[in-house]
Design a protein around this motif. Structure first.
Motif, PDB file in Angstrom:
ATOM      1  N   THR A 192      -3.855  -0.304  -2.557  1.00  0.00           N
ATOM      2  CA  THR A 192      -5.000  -0.168  -1.656  1.00  0.00           C
ATOM      3  C   THR A 192      -6.288  -0.243  -2.472  1.00  0.00           C
ATOM      4  OG1 THR A 192      -3.720   1.319  -0.230  1.00  0.00           O
ATOM      5  CG2 THR A 192      -6.111   1.289   0.078  1.00  0.00           C
ATOM      6  N   ASP A 206     -10.077   8.033   1.581  1.00  0.00           N
ATOM      7  CA  ASP A 206      -9.261   8.935   2.397  1.00  0.00           C
ATOM      8  C   ASP A 206     -10.044  10.103   2.983  1.00  0.00           C
ATOM      9  OD1 ASP A 206      -7.084   7.376   1.802  1.00  0.00           O
ATOM     10  OD2 ASP A 206      -6.350   8.677   0.190  1.00  0.00           O
ATOM     11  N   ARG A 259      -6.125   4.220   6.161  1.00  0.00           N
ATOM     12  CA  ARG A 259      -6.808   3.817   4.920  1.00  0.00           C
ATOM     13  C   ARG A 259      -5.846   3.710   3.734  1.00  0.00           C
ATOM     14  NH1 ARG A 259     -12.526   5.047   4.971  1.00  0.00           N
ATOM     15  NH2 ARG A 259     -13.361   3.961   6.785  1.00  0.00           N
ATOM     16  N   SER A 260      -4.616   4.154   3.911  1.00  0.00           N
ATOM     17  CA  SER A 260      -3.672   4.072   2.792  1.00  0.00           C
ATOM     18  C   SER A 260      -2.308   3.552   3.217  1.00  0.00           C
ATOM     19  CB  SER A 260      -3.493   5.452   2.158  1.00  0.00           C
ATOM     20  OG  SER A 260      -2.880   6.342   3.083  1.00  0.00           O
ATOM     21  N   ASP A 261      -2.106   3.418   4.525  1.00  0.00           N
ATOM     22  CA  ASP A 261      -0.822   2.974   5.088  1.00  0.00           C
ATOM     23  C   ASP A 261       0.302   3.966   4.810  1.00  0.00           C
ATOM     24  OD1 ASP A 261       0.268   1.097   6.782  1.00  0.00           O
ATOM     25  OD2 ASP A 261       1.085  -0.132   5.165  1.00  0.00           O
ATOM     26  N   GLU A 262      -0.061   5.192   4.476  1.00  0.00           N
ATOM     27  CA  GLU A 262       0.961   6.217   4.240  1.00  0.00           C
ATOM     28  C   GLU A 262       1.295   6.939   5.540  1.00  0.00           C
ATOM     29  OE1 GLU A 262       0.520   8.099  -0.064  1.00  0.00           O
ATOM     30  OE2 GLU A 262      -1.411   7.974   0.951  1.00  0.00           O
ATOM     31  N   GLU A 303       0.857  -1.179   0.000  1.00  0.00           N
ATOM     32  CA  GLU A 303       0.000   0.000   0.000  1.00  0.00           C
ATOM     33  C   GLU A 303       0.905   1.244   0.000  1.00  0.00           C
ATOM     34  OE1 GLU A 303      -3.745  -0.035   2.070  1.00  0.00           O
ATOM     35  OE2 GLU A 303      -3.047  -1.775   3.206  1.00  0.00           O
ATOM     36  N   PRO A 304       0.482   2.357  -0.483  1.00  0.00           N
ATOM     37  CA  PRO A 304      -0.874   2.677  -0.967  1.00  0.00           C
ATOM     38  C   PRO A 304      -1.131   2.320  -2.424  1.00  0.00           C
ATOM     39  CG  PRO A 304       0.489   4.638  -1.041  1.00  0.00           C
ATOM     40  CD  PRO A 304       1.346   3.550  -0.442  1.00  0.00           C
ATOM     41  N   ARG A 338      -9.145   9.675  -3.709  1.00  0.00           N
ATOM     42  CA  ARG A 338      -9.598   8.399  -3.157  1.00  0.00           C
ATOM     43  C   ARG A 338     -10.698   8.683  -2.126  1.00  0.00           C
ATOM     44  NH1 ARG A 338      -4.334   4.513  -2.214  1.00  0.00           N
ATOM     45  NH2 ARG A 338      -3.360   4.899  -4.242  1.00  0.00           N
TER      46      ARG A 338
END
Lengths: 125, 407
Positions: A28, A76, B216-219, A24-25, A73
């Motif tokens: 994702t 997010d 939600r993005s693992d960032e 990810e991302p 997205r």
């Protein structure tokens, strides 16, 4: 270029997949809006999310710079609320200038259902 | 009677009345009357806390009318302010006289005294929680006396620094400050692996460093603040997304329009990264469906305030958030055991489920704090049922006898 598109768009088939492949991302799983603003001015957007059994949530406020594209997205977005994953929803996108909206989904759980892309429904006013 | 609601909306109650004394003398009279009548008095700041520290069905006191700076000494880097000032207002007032607080938290809407009393902190390995800038002041005790405290009364000072409002109602704060200074704020996007690979150097080489992790993005977003010219340089593994410089009081905190509930624990710094990884794993496995809010990881220098989250140890803090309006209980209860397993101490102003029996072993000076509290408020005027449970203070016969019928 003159502003092309519509000011109101609807996407009934929202459903953000729950699981994702690594890494990810990049992979994702997600629902994504591809927003094109060909106008000379900033586009101010308000997105309202509709659900099957609860009241709509919104507006989620976004901007798209003049003569630019922006990919967003939906996973997010947290303001005013994070959208639940694995839950059917629909989105209505309203803009103060004409824009073009494409919908994109990546479901990275399995290769067989990896990508879906479609134009949003343009609403004539 | 009117309902009182905290900042996030998750704490609501209806006190019998809300008082806003306009002077220390008025507050003294109020507390003395309450003590005589066996009533409870809770002091409230801007209501940014979401734990029920201020919840009462009796008298709620706001010091919002006690505004302004009493005095300052720019050369000595000290100023004395009244208790109703917010961090934001104090920051601007101090800037005008060439002073600034050493650090701030993520927001600056709280009253200074509220942030101090709950052990609120910012980030920075060399920077302790905001409470440590309190070096003296005045408070109204539970018997209605005005008491001065300072470094000459270390026991009282160390209790007052993180007091939860149960030691006394602080009316005036003498703060140890810094000459006004500017900071260069930079924010960078990267991934978890790069963040953790460089975590120690990021913490060690920046005045202020913290990171957000996005479930939600693992960032990851890295945030660094440094004096201009003292930045450690570009980060080859991250993308710069924000870059500006301003006075510290205007740039450390940010304006947050969006409201949320939060749980935060401080763990020993050496356990911080592992704790974060376990929380991340559990959030991805169990809570990502309903939780989109980011996790915040910070560091805090040790201090000696009896109830400080960072008492006696280098600390890393892990906080999780949920949008107001979305359920947080199951999520927070699912994460809290991980934080406790790493010897975590909760932020007093945020959500947690601990009570005295859980808390006592976590704070080496717990008993000293209770002794000071007993001296300054023997009747328990500043205690509520929640606070008695939180601190393990049973209701005394004296207090029981003094309380009005039904309380």
């Amino acid at each position: 270029m003159r502003g092309i598109g519509r000011k109101v768009w609807a996407i009934p088939g929202g459903h953000i997949p729950m699981g994702s492949a690594e890494p990810e991302p990049e992979f994702t799983s997600r629902d994504e809006l591809c927003l094109l603003n060909t106008n000379e001015q900033l586009a101010h957007l308000e997105i309202t999310i509709y659900y099957s059994s609860t009241d709509p949530v919104g507006p989620y406020k976004l901007t798209v710079q003049p003569r630019r594209v922006r990919h967003v997205r939906l996973n997010d977005l947290i303001d005013p609320q994070a959208m639940p994953l694995d839950t059917p929803y629909a989105s209505v996108i309203e803009s103060d200038v004409p824009i073009v909206v494409q919908f994109y989904r990546l479901d990275s759980r399995r290769a067989e259902n990896a990508i879906l892309g479609t134009m949003a429904y343009p609403v004539d006013e | 009677m009117r309902e009182w609601v905290n900042w996030s909306g998750s704490l609501r109650f209806t006190p019998e009345r809300i008082e806003t004394p306009d002077s220390e003398q008025a507050l003294v009279a109020l507390v003395q009357r309450a003590a005589e009548q066996g009533r409870a008095v809770r002091v409230v700041g801007k209501g940014h806390s979401s734990s029920p520290l201020v919840q009462t069905d009796d008298i709620l006191v706001s010091l919002e009318k006690l505004q302004g700076m009493e005095s300052h000494d720019t050369a000595a880097h000290e100023a004395t302010i009244r208790a109703g000032m917010t961090l934001q207002d104090a920051g601007e007032a101090l800037l005008k006289v060439g002073l600034a607080v050493p650090n701030l938290g993520d927001v600056n809407v709280q009253q200074v005294v509220g942030a101090i009393s709950t052990g609120t902190h910012g980030t920075g390995r060399e920077l302790p929680c905001l409470s440590t800038m309190l070096v003296g002041g005045r408070m109204v005790t539970g018997t209605g006396e005005v008491v001065e405290f300072s470094e000459q009364t270390p026991d009282l000072l160390r209790a007052a620094r993180v007091s939860l409002g149960v030691v006394g109602i602080v009316t005036s704060l003498r703060l140890r400050l810094l000459p006004a200074y500017q900071l260069h704020r930079q924010e960078w996007c990267t991934d978890v692996r790069h963040c953790l690979d460089h975590l120690d150097e990021l913490i060690n080489r920046n005045r202020n460093f913290d990171f957000y992790w996005y479930p939600r993005s693992d960032e990851v977003k890295l945030r660094t603040l440094n004096p201009s010219g003292e930045e450690p340089g570009d980060l080859s593994y991250a993308t710069l997304v924000e870059d500006h410089t301003d006075w510290a009081s205007r740039i450390i905190s940010k304006v947050r329009e969006i409201k949320f509930d939060e749980m935060e624990y401080g763990v020993p710094e050496e356990a911080g990264a592992e704790c974060f990884l376990q929380v991340r794993r559990r959030m991805k496995d169990k809570y990502r469906q309903y939780v989109g809010w980011r996790l915040l990881y910070r560091t805090v220098a040790p201090d000696d305030a009896y109830l400080s989250m960072a008492y006696g140890r280098e600390t890393a803090t892990v906080s999780v958030h949920q949008n107001v309006g979305l359920p947080y209980g199951d999520f927070f209860r699912g994460i809290e055991p991980i934080l406790r397993d790493h010897e975590g101490r909760p932020h007093w102003g945020k959500k947690h489920t601990l009570r005295a029996e859980d808390l006592r072993p976590l704070y080496p000076r717990w008993e000293q704090f209770l002794q000071v509290r007993q001296r300054t408020d023997p009747q328990g005027v500043f205690l509520t049922p929640y606070l008695r449970e939180l601190l393990g203070v049973p209701i005394s016969e004296q207090a029981r006898a003094a309380a009005p019928a039904g309380r």
